[in-house]
Design a protein around this motif. Sequence first.
Motif, short mmCIF file in Angstrom:
data_model
loop_
_atom_site.label_atom_id
_atom_site.label_comp_id
_atom_site.label_asym_id
_atom_site.label_seq_id
_atom_site.Cartn_x
_atom_site.Cartn_y
_atom_site.Cartn_z
N MET A 1 0.82 -1.21 0.00
CA MET A 1 0.00 0.00 0.00
C MET A 1 0.86 1.26 0.00
O MET A 1 0.53 2.26 -0.61
CB MET A 1 -0.93 0.02 1.21
N THR A 2 2.01 1.22 0.70
CA THR A 2 2.81 2.42 0.86
C THR A 2 3.33 2.95 -0.47
O THR A 2 3.50 4.15 -0.65
CB THR A 2 3.99 2.14 1.81
N GLY A 3 3.55 2.04 -1.43
CA GLY A 3 4.08 2.48 -2.71
C GLY A 3 3.18 3.51 -3.38
O GLY A 3 3.64 4.38 -4.11
N GLY A 4 1.87 3.43 -3.16
CA GLY A 4 0.94 4.41 -3.72
C GLY A 4 0.44 5.40 -2.71
O GLY A 4 -0.53 6.12 -2.98
N ALA A 5 1.05 5.44 -1.54
CA ALA A 5 0.59 6.33 -0.47
C ALA A 5 0.87 7.78 -0.83
O ALA A 5 1.83 8.10 -1.54
CB ALA A 5 1.27 5.96 0.84
N LYS A 6 0.04 8.67 -0.30
CA LYS A 6 0.20 10.10 -0.52
C LYS A 6 0.97 10.73 0.63
O LYS A 6 0.77 10.39 1.79
CB LYS A 6 -1.16 10.76 -0.67
N VAL A 7 1.85 11.66 0.26
CA VAL A 7 2.71 12.32 1.24
C VAL A 7 2.21 13.74 1.49
O VAL A 7 1.99 14.51 0.56
CB VAL A 7 4.17 12.38 0.76
N SER A 8 2.03 14.07 2.77
CA SER A 8 1.77 15.45 3.18
C SER A 8 3.03 15.98 3.87
O SER A 8 3.61 15.32 4.73
CB SER A 8 0.59 15.53 4.16
N LEU A 9 3.43 17.17 3.49
CA LEU A 9 4.62 17.80 4.06
C LEU A 9 4.20 19.01 4.88
O LEU A 9 3.46 19.86 4.41
CB LEU A 9 5.57 18.24 2.94
N VAL A 10 4.70 19.09 6.11
CA VAL A 10 4.43 20.21 7.01
C VAL A 10 5.70 21.06 7.13
O VAL A 10 6.75 20.57 7.55
CB VAL A 10 4.00 19.70 8.40
N ILE A 11 5.58 22.33 6.76
CA ILE A 11 6.70 23.27 6.85
C ILE A 11 6.30 24.40 7.79
O ILE A 11 5.54 25.30 7.40
CB ILE A 11 7.06 23.86 5.47
N PRO A 12 6.78 24.39 9.04
CA PRO A 12 6.52 25.54 9.91
C PRO A 12 7.45 26.69 9.53
O PRO A 12 8.62 26.47 9.18
CB PRO A 12 6.86 24.99 11.30
N THR A 13 6.96 27.90 9.59
CA THR A 13 7.80 29.03 9.18
C THR A 13 7.42 30.30 9.92
O THR A 13 6.28 30.49 10.35
CB THR A 13 7.69 29.25 7.66
N ARG A 14 8.42 31.15 10.05
CA ARG A 14 8.20 32.52 10.56
C ARG A 14 9.36 33.39 10.08
O ARG A 14 10.51 33.14 10.41
CB ARG A 14 8.12 32.55 12.08
N ASN A 15 9.04 34.36 9.24
CA ASN A 15 10.05 35.28 8.70
C ASN A 15 11.21 34.52 8.05
O ASN A 15 12.38 34.77 8.33
CB ASN A 15 10.58 36.21 9.81
#
Length: 238
Positions: free
Chosen positions: A1-15
């Motif tokens: 299943m992982t081969g077709g899994a979707k990736v979400s990326l979290v980028i915290p940022t400030r200035n």
Amino acid sequence: MTGGAKVSLVIPTRNSGRFLAETLASVVAQSHPVEEILVVDSGSTDDTLAIAARHAGVRVLVQGYSGLCRAWNEGIAAARGDLIAFLDSDDLWHPRKLELQIAFLAHHAHVDLVATRMRFFVSPGDQIPAAFGRPGLLDTDHASFFPGNLLVRRPLFDLVGGFDPDLEIAGDLDWFARIQDLKISSFTLPETLYFKRLHSDNLSHNALARQVWRRELATACRASILRKARGQGRGPVE
């Protein structure tokens, strides 16, 4: 299943306007596409939001300045992917980072978290902050857990919890301690695929931040000892 899994990326940022475009370029260059990029902005006053908005596929979540852990948690809560990744808004990925991690998870169903080796670097023209001036730091690769070199199966957060919002700097260390206390199966790939930038605005480089780090490190260690004594591993979610 992982081969077709979707990736979400979290980028915290400030200035992070002077670095964010390069960071996002390293994400777009991935050999395995990132289906969802969540930039969680904590009250930027520079051009960070404008830079994020120029990139297709980026969803911006605006919050008041409430700390790194809350930004991570907000991103996790909003993410729709089967796999969650993190990247600081000044750091970089190798183009094959996600490809190799996803391939590993696809063949190792018992592993919930896969990391990569990493290397520190300094931007051309910048100087390494004194707090990071250890001999050889920039000359070798490291096999340490950082949020930026992880790929995590989404259900793991239901078991371990999110990042402790009461911790200003050591929230990731506390989360990794919970991973260890629960004996979560993890693996570090031998390839160096994550590059962490050192500069004068790093969260933990000044003297006050180092004092906070030492205090929060002691707090995280005490919490781990108590969890082990009680047979618990789960931590706070917010």
